[in-house]
Write an enzyme that holds these catalytic residues in place. Structure first.
Site, PDB file in Angstrom:
ATOM      1  N   THR A 187       0.861  -1.186   0.000  1.00  0.00           N
ATOM      2  CA  THR A 187       0.000   0.000   0.000  1.00  0.00           C
ATOM      3  C   THR A 187       0.895   1.233   0.000  1.00  0.00           C
ATOM      4  OG1 THR A 187       0.020   0.071   2.404  1.00  0.00           O
ATOM      5  CG2 THR A 187      -1.792  -1.119   1.377  1.00  0.00           C
ATOM      6  N   GLU A 336      -6.014  -3.238  -1.031  1.00  0.00           N
ATOM      7  CA  GLU A 336      -6.551  -4.334  -0.209  1.00  0.00           C
ATOM      8  C   GLU A 336      -7.756  -5.019  -0.838  1.00  0.00           C
ATOM      9  OE1 GLU A 336      -5.556  -1.407   0.811  1.00  0.00           O
ATOM     10  OE2 GLU A 336      -4.693  -1.436   2.816  1.00  0.00           O
ATOM     11  N   LYS A 445     -14.219  18.295  10.467  1.00  0.00           N
ATOM     12  CA  LYS A 445     -15.230  18.247  11.539  1.00  0.00           C
ATOM     13  C   LYS A 445     -15.530  19.672  11.987  1.00  0.00           C
ATOM     14  CE  LYS A 445     -13.865  13.661  12.968  1.00  0.00           C
ATOM     15  NZ  LYS A 445     -12.460  13.476  12.564  1.00  0.00           N
ATOM     16  N   TRP A 450     -19.921  16.899   9.773  1.00  0.00           N
ATOM     17  CA  TRP A 450     -18.818  16.579   8.873  1.00  0.00           C
ATOM     18  C   TRP A 450     -18.980  17.293   7.539  1.00  0.00           C
ATOM     19  CZ3 TRP A 450     -17.976  10.529   9.284  1.00  0.00           C
ATOM     20  CH2 TRP A 450     -17.498  10.248  10.584  1.00  0.00           C
TER      21      TRP A 450
HETATM   22  P1  AMP Z   1      -4.674   2.532  -3.198  1.00  0.00           P
HETATM   23  O1  AMP Z   1      -4.583   1.416  -2.240  1.00  0.00           O
HETATM   24  O2  AMP Z   1      -3.392   3.241  -3.426  1.00  0.00           O
HETATM   25  O3  AMP Z   1      -5.307   2.103  -4.483  1.00  0.00           O
HETATM   26  O4  AMP Z   1      -5.629   3.622  -2.542  1.00  0.00           O
HETATM   27  C1  AMP Z   1      -6.946   3.313  -2.177  1.00  0.00           C
HETATM   28  C2  AMP Z   1      -7.685   4.559  -1.755  1.00  0.00           C
HETATM   29  O5  AMP Z   1      -7.867   5.442  -2.863  1.00  0.00           O
HETATM   30  C3  AMP Z   1      -9.089   4.283  -1.279  1.00  0.00           C
HETATM   31  O6  AMP Z   1      -9.115   3.836   0.047  1.00  0.00           O
HETATM   32  C4  AMP Z   1      -9.749   5.641  -1.469  1.00  0.00           C
HETATM   33  O7  AMP Z   1      -9.454   6.519  -0.388  1.00  0.00           O
HETATM   34  C5  AMP Z   1      -9.083   6.166  -2.711  1.00  0.00           C
HETATM   35  N1  AMP Z   1      -9.943   5.918  -3.889  1.00  0.00           N
HETATM   36  C6  AMP Z   1      -9.839   4.929  -4.784  1.00  0.00           C
HETATM   37  N2  AMP Z   1     -10.786   5.060  -5.741  1.00  0.00           N
HETATM   38  C7  AMP Z   1     -11.510   6.157  -5.425  1.00  0.00           C
HETATM   39  C8  AMP Z   1     -12.634   6.817  -6.012  1.00  0.00           C
HETATM   40  N3  AMP Z   1     -13.187   6.404  -7.152  1.00  0.00           N
HETATM   41  N4  AMP Z   1     -13.115   7.906  -5.385  1.00  0.00           N
HETATM   42  C9  AMP Z   1     -12.571   8.369  -4.238  1.00  0.00           C
HETATM   43  N5  AMP Z   1     -11.501   7.798  -3.649  1.00  0.00           N
HETATM   44  C10 AMP Z   1     -10.973   6.705  -4.234  1.00  0.00           C
END
Ligand code: AMP
Length: 550
Positions: A187, A336, A445, A450
């Site tokens: 990640t 994940e 907040k 929110w």
């Molecule tokens: P990653 O593990 O680097 O792919 O990051 C995942 C995170 O990216 C998610 O937990 C979200 O916070 C953000 N994310 C992924 N897709 C979207 C989306 N379509 N809209 C908003 N946030 C997103």
């Protein structure tokens, strides 16, 4: 007593994907740009043949089942061959994000205890700098021809094309258990050390199947796919596997993902489908808008674009729709979740809505796909209704959702009921459309309520003079936190704070309006193109809001 079915028990394996692609779509092209000036044309048939050679070469190097093989590489045919060879032989393909800092890269390679590192020449210097801190690595393989092999200080430096040329193309893929680990991605956490997510053959195939379903991404052999999401970002969202499953043509852009390059590939290769994070598409439209008079947009055949990784701004969805007649499929997920978890396709009742209404729906993150259960929960762990109003942390479970991070016991990442808590905050409407409003740590907040930073950012980038925008919460003596809007104007444009506020005031609730607007030349991003809000919060820690009475 239950009765067992009488169907064949066959493990789901990544080697079956490449066998299928080569057998049934053997002539379908893979176009690979290893640099801006050098490209190769290969086919699914050749990818299988070279993957088998590579599996033999890795075996000769002593690579054993279960061992990790790292890549620091762009999207090229060689990286694709590695995907299939490494997993196919029972080892684990570990894609390292080369945009991370040196300490993070060595942390990740050491944590995974990688045996070999395959790298594009552009990353040679990065590796030379850390090579002596990687005790498990037995050798480095440069993804190039012999004539291109640089004279650099890497121990046991090998040449990829030499390995391929010297190895036999005869290789029998082993009959693995489908739960065998196949690939590993870390990640790109903005805090703490990166954590490894270890996918299996089974999870990868089930996920690939989803991408090929009509209400998934509808990927098919009729598609020419421009892969604008890097193969080191959650396995390019699983598309290399899905493309092999359905025999789609792949266009791999290598290091060049500027708007100009992407546009040129789309025209030349008749791309019907593409995927990328919003930042990539911002660059794409910047190019189109700056060259509008010279471009013949009717040359593009782009039908669908998947936007994910960060929220797709509505203005971007609208541009794709009105300028290019391209349907944006917004998808939400994370490392994940392999990553596809929710996908934004229209329901029958929505198909004939006016365009404006459809864009609104596409601006949400889509609905759960079969295999993924999605719920929102209060901080106390109570499940919240899908009423389009209740906002809570989104939790997921399913066969391609992580159970534990690499190095911990199965189930260690899960909470009560086997749910994985994503750290994203969302609402879900009565049709099941998810709308991500924030990361838990980015929510603003204000006086016990929110405010969604993502909603505000989406509205702000709808202003024709805005290139990019970020919203963070800043301390306020009365309201606890209030939104600060940080704006990057488009090149050559000049905007005032009053103009921004005026633009936003009809588009968001009055009490959501940012208290201050500041202008900057650029915003910080993570290695996967997300806004780096930790850095912005640090940068604006001392900002005194003009509305703060103290
Ligand atoms: P990653 O593990 O680097 O792919 O990051 C995942 C995170 O990216 C998610 O937990 C979200 O916070 C953000 N994310 C992924 N897709 C979207 C989306 N379509 N809209 C908003 N946030 C997103």
């Amino acid at each position: 007593m239950t009765m067992l079915g009488l169907m064949q028990q066959q493990d789901l394996l990544i080697s079956q994907l490449i066998e299928h692609a080569a057998t049934h779509h053997g002539q379908v092209e893979i176009v690979s740009h290893v640099s801006d000036s050098r490209s190769y044309r290969t086919t699914w048939g050749e990818v299988r043949q070279r993957a088998k050679r590579l599996a033999n070469a890795l075996t000769d190097l002593g690579v054993q089942p279960g061992q990790r093989i790292a890549t620091l590489a762009w999207n090229t045919h060689r990286h694709l061959e590695l995907y299939f060879a490494v997993a196919g032989m029972g080892a684990v393909s570990h894609t390292v994000n080369p945009r991370l800092f040196a300490e993070q890269i060595s942390y990740i390679i050491n944590h995974a205890a990688d045996e070999y590192v395959f790298f594009d020449l552009g990353f040679a210097d990065q590796l030379v700098a850390i090579a002596d801190q990687l005790p498990t690595v037995k050798g480095f393989v440069a993804l190039c021809e012999r004539s291109e092999l640089p004279d650099i200080a890497l121990p046991n430096l090998l040449c990829y094309e030499d390995l391929i040329a010297q190895a036999s193309p005869d290789f029998e893929w082993p009959a693995l258990d489908e739960n065998t680990a196949s690939s590993l991605c870390y990640t790109s956490g903005t805090t703490g050390n990166p954590k490894g997510v270890l996918y299996s053959h089974r999870s990868t195939l089930l996920h690939a199947w989803t991408a090929c379903t009509v209400d998934g991404l509808a990927l098919s052999t009729r598609d020419s796919v421009l892969l604008a999401v890097p193969m080191f970002h959650v396995n390019a969202w699983g598309i290399p596997y899905a493309a092999a499953m359905c025999g789609a043509k792949l266009v791999l852009p290598g290091p060049g993902v500027s708007g100009e390059r992407l546009y040129a590939h789309m025209v030349k290769e008749g791309c019907t489908f593409s995927l990328g994070v919003p930042t990539v598409w911002l660059g794409f439209f910047q190019y189109i808008e700056s060259q509008r008079a010279q471009l013949d947009l009717s040359q593009l055949k782009l039908q669908r674009v998947v936007v994910g990784g960060s929220a797709a701004p509505r203005a971007m969805i609208e541009k794709f729709g009105t300028l290019l007649d391209t349907f944006v499929i917004q998808a939400w997920g994370m490392t994940e979740t392999s990553p596809l978890a929710t996908i934004g396709n229209l329901l029958p009742s929505q198909q004939d809505l006016p365009l404006d209404k459809r864009f609104d729906i596409q601006a949400r993150q889509g609905r759960a796909i079969f295999g993924i259960e999605v719920g929102i929960f209060s901080p106390e762990g109570k499940r919240l209704p899908h009423d389009g109003k209740s906002v809570g942390e989104i939790k997921v479970r399913g066969p391609w959702v992580v159970s534990a991070y690499y190095g911990s016991q199965p189930g260690a990442a899960l909470g009560e009921g086997g749910w994985f808590a994503t750290g994203d905050v969302a609402l879900i409407d009565s049709d099941g459309f998810v709308q991500i409003t924030d990361r838990t740590k980015d929510v603003i907040k204000s006086g016990g309520e929110w405010i969604s930073s993502i909603d505000l950012e989406n509205v702000a980038v709808g202003h024709p003079k805005v290139q990019e925008a970020a919203v963070i919460g800043v301390a306020h003596s009365k309201w606890q936190e209030r939104p600060l809007l940080i704006v990057v104007p488009k090149t050559g444009e000049c905007i005032t704070a009053a103009e921004m506020t005026e633009f936003m005031q009809d588009r968001v609730a009055r009490w959501w309006l940012p208290d201050d607007v500041v202008f900057v030349d650029a915003l910080p991003h993570t290695a996967t193109g997300k806004l780096l809000k930790t850095q912005l919060r640090e940068q604006f820690k001392g900002h005194r809001l003009s509305t703060d009475p103290v």
